[in-house]
Design a protein around this motif. Structure first.
Motif, PDB file in Angstrom:
ATOM      1  N   SER A 407       7.155 -50.877 -31.592  1.00 52.35           N
ATOM      2  CA  SER A 407       8.581 -50.986 -31.661  1.00 52.35           C
ATOM      3  C   SER A 407       8.901 -52.500 -31.624  1.00 52.35           C
ATOM      4  CB  SER A 407       9.018 -50.494 -30.350  1.00 52.35           C
ATOM      5  OG  SER A 407      10.581 -50.379 -30.271  1.00 52.35           O
ATOM      6  N   GLY A 408       9.791 -52.611 -32.954  1.00 55.72           N
ATOM      7  CA  GLY A 408       9.914 -54.180 -33.297  1.00 55.72           C
ATOM      8  C   GLY A 408       8.576 -55.174 -33.098  1.00 55.72           C
ATOM      9  N   ASP A 437      12.060 -45.105 -36.348  1.00 50.00           N
ATOM     10  CA  ASP A 437      13.238 -45.740 -36.180  1.00 50.00           C
ATOM     11  C   ASP A 437      13.618 -46.698 -37.359  1.00 50.00           C
ATOM     12  OD1 ASP A 437      15.436 -46.217 -33.752  1.00 50.00           O
ATOM     13  OD2 ASP A 437      15.110 -47.998 -35.001  1.00 50.00           O
ATOM     14  N   HIS A 439      15.464 -49.135 -37.419  1.00 54.27           N
ATOM     15  CA  HIS A 439      15.740 -50.804 -37.227  1.00 54.27           C
ATOM     16  C   HIS A 439      14.333 -51.285 -36.401  1.00 54.27           C
ATOM     17  CE1 HIS A 439      17.433 -54.321 -35.975  1.00 54.27           C
ATOM     18  NE2 HIS A 439      17.024 -54.212 -34.710  1.00 54.27           N
ATOM     19  N   TRP A 440      13.833 -50.304 -35.421  1.00 54.06           N
ATOM     20  CA  TRP A 440      12.478 -50.931 -34.844  1.00 54.06           C
ATOM     21  C   TRP A 440      11.263 -50.432 -35.378  1.00 54.06           C
ATOM     22  CZ3 TRP A 440      14.012 -54.412 -31.438  1.00 54.06           C
ATOM     23  CH2 TRP A 440      15.315 -54.225 -31.027  1.00 54.06           C
ATOM     24  N   ARG A 443      10.943 -46.128 -32.007  1.00 52.05           N
ATOM     25  CA  ARG A 443      11.570 -46.298 -30.827  1.00 52.05           C
ATOM     26  C   ARG A 443      10.951 -45.582 -29.661  1.00 52.05           C
ATOM     27  NH1 ARG A 443      15.123 -42.730 -33.713  1.00 52.05           N
ATOM     28  NH2 ARG A 443      15.375 -40.735 -32.655  1.00 52.05           N
ATOM     29  N   TYR A 472      11.499 -54.033 -24.485  1.00 52.47           N
ATOM     30  CA  TYR A 472      10.993 -53.432 -25.869  1.00 52.47           C
ATOM     31  C   TYR A 472      10.339 -52.220 -25.329  1.00 52.47           C
ATOM     32  CZ  TYR A 472       6.514 -55.526 -25.271  1.00 52.47           C
ATOM     33  OH  TYR A 472       5.399 -56.210 -24.827  1.00 52.47           O
ATOM     34  N   LYS A 476      14.688 -45.902 -25.261  1.00 55.58           N
ATOM     35  CA  LYS A 476      15.949 -45.949 -25.951  1.00 55.58           C
ATOM     36  C   LYS A 476      16.845 -44.655 -25.949  1.00 55.58           C
ATOM     37  CE  LYS A 476      14.902 -50.168 -28.646  1.00 55.58           C
ATOM     38  NZ  LYS A 476      13.569 -50.536 -28.059  1.00 55.58           N
TER      39      LYS A 476
END
Length: 512
Positions: A407-408, A437, A439-440, A443, A472, A476
């Protein structure tokens, strides 16, 4: 050949001794056997298997319910120098054929409940039509029971038994033990969780799982009794406890089912002297509940794998001291290391690859040399678990390498997050997984079973986690579940929960 270290040989020693004729070895819904009777039945089946055309080294698959005849067939196969391979009876025909392709069995022994599955394997099938009947053991194991002199014991380094891995990432692999490694493993179980000849072990696990070793074969090796039930049923288990069953092992969900049954309050639980739990993270409330509900039981928790059996655990005194999380310390004889990508030990508190070496570890995956070489290495067994340890050697499992959530750009291990979530006073059970996800990348999401008549809010849970988890790692999203589904090995079925979450997400997208 009495000094040959094989389980059948040792059972003959018990059967010929003063305990043999009077000490009950096995009990099931249809009968019971003393140790002397068990040895006679084992040797009769060994002869029957050889007279059926099977030869030392041949693999013999058993597709049977947990029972006395199933136990006798497994022991008889080992006594005949064959390799016993209990089949996961939850597999479909195609799944069973795929698993057995590398084992290349010479026969499948089936009881009436599993005849159809046995024939779907495409192998030779020997049916035991009276296996579940209330009849003498020779009739229950017919047509295999034969009369004659016992066979000479196989060599200690000959393969003895094959256990299937959980298969949570594909087709199960067959992990095999030699007679010597099985002997060492069972002795470790018997001494690490001490047993006596007066113990009555309640057993309701499938035979393809390594609990066959830890909770059926190990008690027999110690001269104790095993009470076999075909499957776990809370009412039947409580009735057995009330009638004297003194040792229990299971996942936290099993003990929750016992506590939730109407007969729990009136069951004579003071009979229980030993409890062992494992398979999943536990909560403080769960452990305190065991200490309260079974006041005379010494409680232990264990960690192991099909590839090496039990290797870590914590004892009753650790629980009394309030140490409830993690998986404990290595057992005597087990070398547990946590390594970085270059094979160096990581400092305390740092997550790395768990590597285990012990004298009783299995010898590899049967018929799979490349997979064996990848997992069973010179420095130990690499099963893909990630772990950390404290300065005083207490080990925590972070999760499986294949389950890691990225994640990220950061690695998140589900079990590490679950251990924190389970401390929340309104959480009864939890499972953590990753979802795609935009963006990440991925998630972190949690499936939660709330305490009865309570609920858990996402923001409240996130706030609770902040004290112990980096941002992180905090979920979420949160899904409330009625129960966490389990794999056949009684571990949280993370893949299934994730698939259901994906389907639900896709459904919402379609609706939008």
């Amino acid at each position: 050949m009495a000094d040959v270290l094989t389980l059948p040989n040792w059972l003959r020693t018990i059967g010929a001794g003063p305990h043999g004729a009077h000490g009950r070895a096995l009990r099931d819904d249809s009968g019971e056997l003393t140790f002397t009777e068990l040895v006679g039945a084992m040797d009769a089946v060994a002869l029957g298997l050889r007279r059926a055309g099977l030869h030392p080294g041949d693999r013999v698959v058993t597709a049977m319910e947990p029972s006395i005849p199933h136990t006798v067939v497994i022991l008889g196969a080992m006594a005949a120098g064959l390799v016993a391979a209990p089949l996961n009876d939850r597999l479909t025909g195609p799944e069973a054929r795929s698993y057995l392709a590398t084992l290349r069995p010479s026969a499948v022994i089936a009881d009436p409940a599993h005849t159809s599955l046995a024939h779907e394997t495409g192998c030779r099938v020997i049916e035991l039509p009276a296996a579940a009947e209330r009849m003498p053991i020779a009739d229950r194991t017919a047509p295999l029971a034969a009369h004659g002199e016992p066979l000479a014991p196989p060599a200690e380094d000959a393969p003895a038994v094959i256990f299937a891995t959980g298969g949570t990432t594909g087709t199960p692999k067959g992990v095999f033990h030699t007679h010597r490694s099985l002997w060492l493993w069972l002795n470790t179980c018997a001494h690490g969780n001490p047993r006596t000849v007066t113990d009555i072990e309640l057993f309701f696990s499938p035979f393809f799982h390594i609990t066959l070793g830890t909770n059926l074969l190990a008690p027999l090796l110690a001269g104790g009794e095993v009470w076999i039930q075909r499957r776990f049923d809370a009412g039947s288990a409580l009735a057995a406890i009330d009638r004297g069953a003194s040792r229990l092992m299971g996942a936290p969900t099993m003990f929750a089912a016992l506590r939730g049954h109407p007969d729990f309050a009136t069951t004579r639980r003071e009979n229980v002297t030993a409890i062992r739990f494992g398979s999943a993270p536990s909560t403080d409330d769960f452990v305190r509940g065991l200490l309260r509900d079974f006041p005379n039981a010494r409680i232990r928790a264990g960690f192991g794998a099909t590839e090496f059996g039990s290797v870590m655990g914590f004892d009753h005194e650790d629980l009394l001291a309030g140490r409830f999380t993690g998986v404990g310390r290595p057992l005597p004889g087990a070398v547990v290391r946590i390594l970085d990508g270059d094979g160096r030990e990581v400092p305390a508190g740092v997550v790395g690859d768990l590597v285990v070496a012990c004298p009783w570890q299995a010898h590899g995956y049967y018929g799979m040399p490349e997979e064996t070489e990848e997992t069973f290495r010179a420095d130990g067994v690499h099963i893909g678990d990630r772990a950390s340890r404290t300065e005083d050697g207490w080990v925590f499992i972070a999760g499986r390498t294949k389950e890691v959530i990225i994640s990220g750009g950061e690695n998140v291990y589900p079990r590490e997050v679950e251990e924190v979530i389970l401390r929340h006073p309104l959480v009864a059970d939890a499972v953590v997984y990753g979802l795609p996800d935009g963006h990440w990348g991925e998630r972190v999401e949690a499936g939660i079973v709330a305490v009865q008549d309570k609920t858990v809010d996402l923001e409240e849970l996130r706030s609770f986690c902040r004290a112990d988890l980096a941002g992180y790692k905090i979920p979420k999203n949160l899904r409330l579940l009625d129960a966490i589904p389990l794999t056949p090995n009684s571990k949280p079925d993370r893949r299934r929960v994730r698939a259901e979450a994906l389907a639900e997400t896709a459904g919402h997208g379609a609706e939008g």
